[in-house]
Design a protein around this motif. Sequence first.
Motif, PDB file in Angstrom:
ATOM      1  N   SER A 292      19.667   3.654   1.862  1.00 23.31           N
ATOM      2  CA  SER A 292      20.051   2.573   2.772  1.00 23.31           C
ATOM      3  C   SER A 292      19.422   1.235   2.405  1.00 23.31           C
ATOM      4  CB  SER A 292      19.647   2.936   4.209  1.00 23.31           C
ATOM      5  OG  SER A 292      18.235   2.927   4.349  1.00 23.31           O
ATOM      6  N   LEU A 293      18.477   1.236   1.481  1.00 15.73           N
ATOM      7  CA  LEU A 293      17.745   0.014   1.162  1.00 15.73           C
ATOM      8  C   LEU A 293      18.535  -0.888   0.214  1.00 15.73           C
ATOM      9  CD1 LEU A 293      14.195   1.544   0.644  1.00 15.73           C
ATOM     10  CD2 LEU A 293      15.101   0.449   2.692  1.00 15.73           C
ATOM     11  N   THR A 294      18.334  -2.184   0.393  1.00 11.97           N
ATOM     12  CA  THR A 294      18.961  -3.158  -0.499  1.00 11.97           C
ATOM     13  C   THR A 294      18.065  -3.385  -1.706  1.00 11.97           C
ATOM     14  OG1 THR A 294      17.922  -4.964   0.724  1.00 11.97           O
ATOM     15  CG2 THR A 294      20.113  -4.287   1.420  1.00 11.97           C
ATOM     16  N   ASP A 295      18.510  -4.216  -2.627  1.00  9.03           N
ATOM     17  CA  ASP A 295      17.703  -4.511  -3.808  1.00  9.03           C
ATOM     18  C   ASP A 295      16.446  -5.275  -3.413  1.00  9.03           C
ATOM     19  OD1 ASP A 295      19.574  -3.296  -5.395  1.00  9.03           O
ATOM     20  OD2 ASP A 295      20.679  -5.153  -5.804  1.00  9.03           O
ATOM     21  N   GLY A 296      15.434  -5.120  -4.258  1.00 11.78           N
ATOM     22  CA  GLY A 296      14.182  -5.821  -4.008  1.00 11.78           C
ATOM     23  C   GLY A 296      13.223  -5.003  -3.170  1.00 11.78           C
ATOM     24  N   PRO A 297      11.952  -5.420  -3.113  1.00  8.44           N
ATOM     25  CA  PRO A 297      10.945  -4.691  -2.326  1.00  8.44           C
ATOM     26  C   PRO A 297      11.309  -4.648  -0.845  1.00  8.44           C
ATOM     27  CG  PRO A 297       9.922  -6.293  -3.807  1.00  8.44           C
ATOM     28  CD  PRO A 297      11.384  -6.581  -3.822  1.00  8.44           C
ATOM     29  N   PRO A 298      11.333  -3.470  -0.246  1.00  9.37           N
ATOM     30  CA  PRO A 298      11.678  -3.340   1.183  1.00  9.37           C
ATOM     31  C   PRO A 298      10.486  -3.687   2.072  1.00  9.37           C
ATOM     32  CG  PRO A 298      11.269  -1.197   0.234  1.00  9.37           C
ATOM     33  CD  PRO A 298      11.105  -2.165  -0.889  1.00  9.37           C
ATOM     34  N   THR A 299      10.220  -4.972   2.200  1.00 11.19           N
ATOM     35  CA  THR A 299       9.003  -5.438   2.869  1.00 11.19           C
ATOM     36  C   THR A 299       8.840  -4.879   4.277  1.00 11.19           C
ATOM     37  OG1 THR A 299       9.118  -7.489   1.600  1.00 11.19           O
ATOM     38  CG2 THR A 299       7.719  -7.486   3.550  1.00 11.19           C
ATOM     39  N   ASP A 300       9.890  -4.866   5.065  1.00  9.28           N
ATOM     40  CA  ASP A 300       9.795  -4.470   6.469  1.00  9.28           C
ATOM     41  C   ASP A 300       9.398  -3.009   6.655  1.00  9.28           C
ATOM     42  OD1 ASP A 300      10.444  -6.997   7.188  1.00  9.28           O
ATOM     43  OD2 ASP A 300      12.559  -6.581   7.583  1.00  9.28           O
ATOM     44  N   LEU A 301       9.571  -2.199   5.620  1.00  5.95           N
ATOM     45  CA  LEU A 301       9.251  -0.777   5.723  1.00  5.95           C
ATOM     46  C   LEU A 301       7.933  -0.421   5.045  1.00  5.95           C
ATOM     47  CD1 LEU A 301      12.773   0.744   4.984  1.00  5.95           C
ATOM     48  CD2 LEU A 301      11.619   0.631   7.196  1.00  5.95           C
ATOM     49  N   ARG A 302       7.301  -1.391   4.437  1.00  8.16           N
ATOM     50  CA  ARG A 302       6.083  -1.103   3.674  1.00  8.16           C
ATOM     51  C   ARG A 302       4.829  -1.316   4.513  1.00  8.16           C
ATOM     52  NH1 ARG A 302       6.490  -4.138  -1.997  1.00  8.16           N
ATOM     53  NH2 ARG A 302       5.166  -2.420  -2.737  1.00  8.16           N
ATOM     54  N   VAL A 303       3.956  -0.329   4.486  1.00 11.24           N
ATOM     55  CA  VAL A 303       2.673  -0.429   5.178  1.00 11.24           C
ATOM     56  C   VAL A 303       1.819  -1.469   4.461  1.00 11.24           C
ATOM     57  CG1 VAL A 303       0.585   0.824   5.807  1.00 11.24           C
ATOM     58  CG2 VAL A 303       2.807   1.976   5.888  1.00 11.24           C
ATOM     59  N   ARG A 304       1.115  -2.298   5.227  1.00 12.65           N
ATOM     60  CA  ARG A 304       0.285  -3.345   4.626  1.00 12.65           C
ATOM     61  C   ARG A 304      -0.958  -2.734   3.989  1.00 12.65           C
ATOM     62  NH1 ARG A 304       2.122  -8.398   6.803  1.00 12.65           N
ATOM     63  NH2 ARG A 304       3.354  -8.075   8.700  1.00 12.65           N
ATOM     64  N   LEU A 305      -1.067  -2.858   2.688  1.00 13.70           N
ATOM     65  CA  LEU A 305      -2.223  -2.389   1.934  1.00 13.70           C
ATOM     66  C   LEU A 305      -2.664  -3.485   0.977  1.00 13.70           C
ATOM     67  CD1 LEU A 305      -1.144   1.269   1.107  1.00 13.70           C
ATOM     68  CD2 LEU A 305      -3.180   0.618   2.406  1.00 13.70           C
ATOM     69  N   THR A 306      -3.967  -3.745   0.933  1.00 21.00           N
ATOM     70  CA  THR A 306      -4.510  -4.738   0.014  1.00 21.00           C
ATOM     71  C   THR A 306      -5.733  -4.150  -0.676  1.00 21.00           C
ATOM     72  OG1 THR A 306      -6.128  -5.744   1.525  1.00 21.00           O
ATOM     73  CG2 THR A 306      -3.837  -6.508   1.686  1.00 21.00           C
ATOM     74  N   GLU A 307      -6.275  -4.896  -1.608  1.00 24.08           N
ATOM     75  CA  GLU A 307      -7.467  -4.428  -2.312  1.00 24.08           C
ATOM     76  C   GLU A 307      -8.674  -4.355  -1.387  1.00 24.08           C
ATOM     77  OE1 GLU A 307      -9.332  -7.602  -4.901  1.00 24.08           O
ATOM     78  OE2 GLU A 307      -7.343  -8.499  -4.566  1.00 24.08           O
ATOM     79  N   TYR A 308      -8.562  -4.952  -0.193  1.00 26.54           N
ATOM     80  CA  TYR A 308      -9.671  -4.944   0.762  1.00 26.54           C
ATOM     81  C   TYR A 308      -9.505  -3.873   1.842  1.00 26.54           C
ATOM     82  CZ  TYR A 308      -9.985  -9.579  -1.361  1.00 26.54           C
ATOM     83  OH  TYR A 308     -10.056 -10.612  -2.258  1.00 26.54           O
ATOM     84  N   SER A 309      -8.397  -3.173   1.856  1.00 27.82           N
ATOM     85  CA  SER A 309      -8.149  -2.165   2.901  1.00 27.82           C
ATOM     86  C   SER A 309      -9.164  -1.037   2.812  1.00 27.82           C
ATOM     87  CB  SER A 309      -6.734  -1.596   2.754  1.00 27.82           C
ATOM     88  OG  SER A 309      -5.755  -2.588   2.934  1.00 27.82           O
ATOM     89  N   GLU A 310      -9.772  -0.713   3.948  1.00 31.31           N
ATOM     90  CA  GLU A 310     -10.717   0.401   4.023  1.00 31.31           C
ATOM     91  C   GLU A 310     -10.217   1.502   4.955  1.00 31.31           C
ATOM     92  OE1 GLU A 310     -14.574  -0.997   5.072  1.00 31.31           O
ATOM     93  OE2 GLU A 310     -14.793  -2.238   3.271  1.00 31.31           O
ATOM     94  N   ILE A 311      -9.431   1.123   5.962  1.00 28.05           N
ATOM     95  CA  ILE A 311      -8.912   2.087   6.932  1.00 28.05           C
ATOM     96  C   ILE A 311      -7.397   1.925   7.022  1.00 28.05           C
ATOM     97  CG2 ILE A 311      -8.904   2.794   9.358  1.00 28.05           C
ATOM     98  CD1 ILE A 311     -11.770   1.805   9.572  1.00 28.05           C
ATOM     99  N   LEU A 312      -6.705   3.046   6.975  1.00 27.94           N
ATOM    100  CA  LEU A 312      -5.244   3.054   7.134  1.00 27.94           C
ATOM    101  C   LEU A 312      -4.910   3.943   8.322  1.00 27.94           C
ATOM    102  CD1 LEU A 312      -2.429   2.338   6.134  1.00 27.94           C
ATOM    103  CD2 LEU A 312      -2.545   4.267   4.563  1.00 27.94           C
ATOM    104  N   ASP A 313      -4.413   3.329   9.387  1.00 25.99           N
ATOM    105  CA  ASP A 313      -4.120   4.052  10.625  1.00 25.99           C
ATOM    106  C   ASP A 313      -2.611   4.071  10.854  1.00 25.99           C
ATOM    107  OD1 ASP A 313      -3.941   5.170  13.094  1.00 25.99           O
ATOM    108  OD2 ASP A 313      -5.178   3.697  14.144  1.00 25.99           O
ATOM    109  N   LEU A 314      -2.001   5.212  10.609  1.00 30.53           N
ATOM    110  CA  LEU A 314      -0.559   5.380  10.813  1.00 30.53           C
ATOM    111  C   LEU A 314      -0.271   6.285  12.004  1.00 30.53           C
ATOM    112  CD1 LEU A 314       0.430   5.982   7.067  1.00 30.53           C
ATOM    113  CD2 LEU A 314       0.458   3.829   8.319  1.00 30.53           C
TER     114      LEU A 314
END
Length: 941
Positions: A292-314
């Motif tokens: 169902s996804l269009t071309d390009g990164p599916p930003t709205d469905l991606r969990v925010r992760l960065t090099e500084y992330s220490e905790i991921l709460d889903l």
Amino acid sequence: MALMSSLDEFVTLVVKNPCYQQDDASSSSQDISISASEIASWNLSEILSYGRVKVRAHRTRLIQESSYFHGLLSGSFSESGLDHISVEWNPETFLNLLMFLYGYDIEITSTSFLPLFETALYFGVEKLLSKCKSWLSVLALSNDTALPKLELSDLIQMWSFGLEHAGEFVPDLCVAYLAKNFMLVKSDKYFGNVPYELLMCCIKHSHLTVHSEMHLADALLVWLDTGRRMSDLSDSSQDNTINLMEQVRFSLLPLWFIAGRSKSHGFSKFADQSIELVTKLMKMPSTCLVDSLTDGPPTDLRVRLTEYSEILDLSGCPQLNEASLLLSILPNSYFANLRWRKSLKSFLKNPDDDERHQEQLSHRTLPILSFESVKEIDISKCQRLDYKAVIKCFSKSFPSLRKLRAAYLLNIKVSTMLELLQNFRELTEVDLTVDFAPIIPVQASVFYSGQGHCSLSNITRLTLEGRSDICDMELRSISRVCDSLCYLNIKGCALLSDACIAYVIQRCKKLCSLIVCYTSFSENSILALCATISMTNEHMDSSSLACSLQMLHMSKCEGSSETSLLKLITQTQKMKSLCLRDTKVSDSVLCELPGSSLEALDISNTMISRMALTHVISRNPNLKSLKARGCKNLLQLQVDGRTENSSPLFSGQEVFKCLSKGSGLEELEIGWGFSYFSLESLRPAASFLRVISVGLGASLGEDALKLLPSTCPLLESIVLYFQEISDSALTSILTSSKHLQELALSYCFGDISLQSFKFSMPNLRKLRLERVSRWMTNDDLLVLTQSCPNLTELSLVGCLHLNSDCQPIISAGWPGMISLHLEECGSITENGVASLYGCVALEDLLLRHNGSGIQKSFLLDATLKFPKLRLVSLDMCDAKEGGFDVPEEKEEGRSLSIVKISRCKSERCALGGGVAPDHRETLVMLWNGQNFTKTLLKQRL
């Protein structure tokens, strides 16, 4: 530093604070003269006490280090030949500037940065500007958590100043810092003062680091509510608000959060479409999601992760599947390949294939990103995740994972534990808790007979609470690779034998915290704790495990003899938390508890007397939590070997006088012997109380209840059973207890009405009114939704005037409701339950004796309408067609784990006469992820 020979090479800088007011007549007495050549001996506190400071400085150094003084002293200005130069500036900041020019180190802090930076900018000191930029860059971009933090109020000033005077680097670094430390600053008291432009730049920044999308959305709503931003806004401000909220990725929000905030300003516009989106995603398989996804990164469905992330709460996001996670840990460049959907679907269909053939088919290997800072992940209640794909992805993307919480997931079996241990070498804590019914079947010991895993793990904390699917063989296997285990929670693991628990205790020689409530923990396990030699004939330390035990919770473990318990208790010198609830522990055992480090004690529903409890309390001054409800012997005192009853008004005062001498009680559950005089005796320790529960046998009275808010100003939870209450007492509690989050009134007597609940209580989250509100009507319930708009748990029992029209009131008033119990409440379900389906986030639902209109297909419908539903309690009396259809045993993504259906002795119990129904039996159906069991009990659960 050598002095210049000519006086022409010196200049006197007369520094005056432009904000300082002084009398001209006494101006000479307000001056102080110092030399830059003697900086090492400067006493700044003394110097700054003068109104004007004259500093003798080297003309050449000023010209070389400062573009301002270079132009002033070496150019064609008239001041270039003067030996006195007037400087109107903050003396402290300017003196720090001079110290820096002369090679002395100056400290840059959150408070001093802006004054120093502004000074360096004005006087053109490039070296100090560079130092300031480097300092701010490190704070904004470094991974070092030990670095000092910027105060939010200072950061806002820096950003504003930078926009006006300093070009791009200061505002950019301020935005980067705010984005990286968003979780820290969102709870700052100045967060509401963050300018819209700064906040918007922060949210759009690539370094925005949050534990979950819910934390971001919640912070934005708090920001919007600050200063009533949503009232009387201009069109441009309203557009800004919409633009701000549109940055939230609504598909990643927990259902309960969306529903609960559906009436919030700034969020209501998006609530309905968000619920629709989440519901749609819950029904969409991973491969269909990819298609169902269009071309390009599916930003709205991606969990925010960065090099500084220490905790991921889903946690609490049932719409998430393995595709959602994969999309979040793949680089943007991956989506540039036109065939990315094909390779992603290939992995999702067989995650093991990717690793098996990665050497031969390297083009098919997913370029999964690694986030080495992530230490903790929570995927609780994400029941649609395929654990095989999750483990594969997590092991590659989060190599430094220390804590994993995967509670209430029936599709993650305990056998998965061994696979987890093999894939996550740094893992130290695992929580696989599920709901459990307190039913302990006849035990059959199963001994391990297979090959054990040779590699050891670093697991120190393991929680398997409620895992009725775990057997002896599996726990033995886990214990073989967890020799570093310090904390073990197997509460409700009903299939485990006493022999198996004993074996694990012997294997895990570092155990210091053990939770074995509702298990077969008894003689063998106690012997293992007290033994100095293991069952495998390996010598342990000279002291037993019991000697190092700091936590032991053994509620409902009734198989131990008094002799064994005595032997165990006498060895627990380091005990901090002891739970003996619902056991046969005696005074003679408890009195032998050694040590003085106890912080929590639970002896509820035991035969412990006042004398024994007083003895223990007097020896443990740091006791923070005492639970002693249901202890009838607290009314009794042992005198010369005889048991004597004492007056209920004065009994137990020794206990509370001892408690009042402690460091501060935070939690108290009490019953027999507790009275107004007890509360008086408890002062001043009661001022620290956050939780109080008063049960049968206590006699507080109206005066004591009115004293509660002033005596216990920090109370967050008040639970009253069988107490006399009144409108005036309840009003006093609700209007004065500013921190109150939970209120429970059960089987209380007295005269209360709706008047007590007409006050605004936005902090209240849990409310139980059981047999205390017969008067409640639908209109009263509507008032309650307005007074307590943020309830997530509600229990009503005996509200006889309610009817089916109250269902939409509940759904509209509390759409984010998580737990709803309605029992003997008029005719609420006489016409079915369709109007309750608006509470889409329900996890726990009890409907009993509210009218015989519940459809036979209700359980099947409920699993669809309430996607997070885990616990259901019904009664055959309410079945419209005499029974209920049961969901299929095997159903992917199931969250429903326990169903209880009670039956009364008569087919249709008559509730109209005010007589409580006569219960006959309860059918308990349990799904544990591996088995489906039915148990018929001759009691009501």
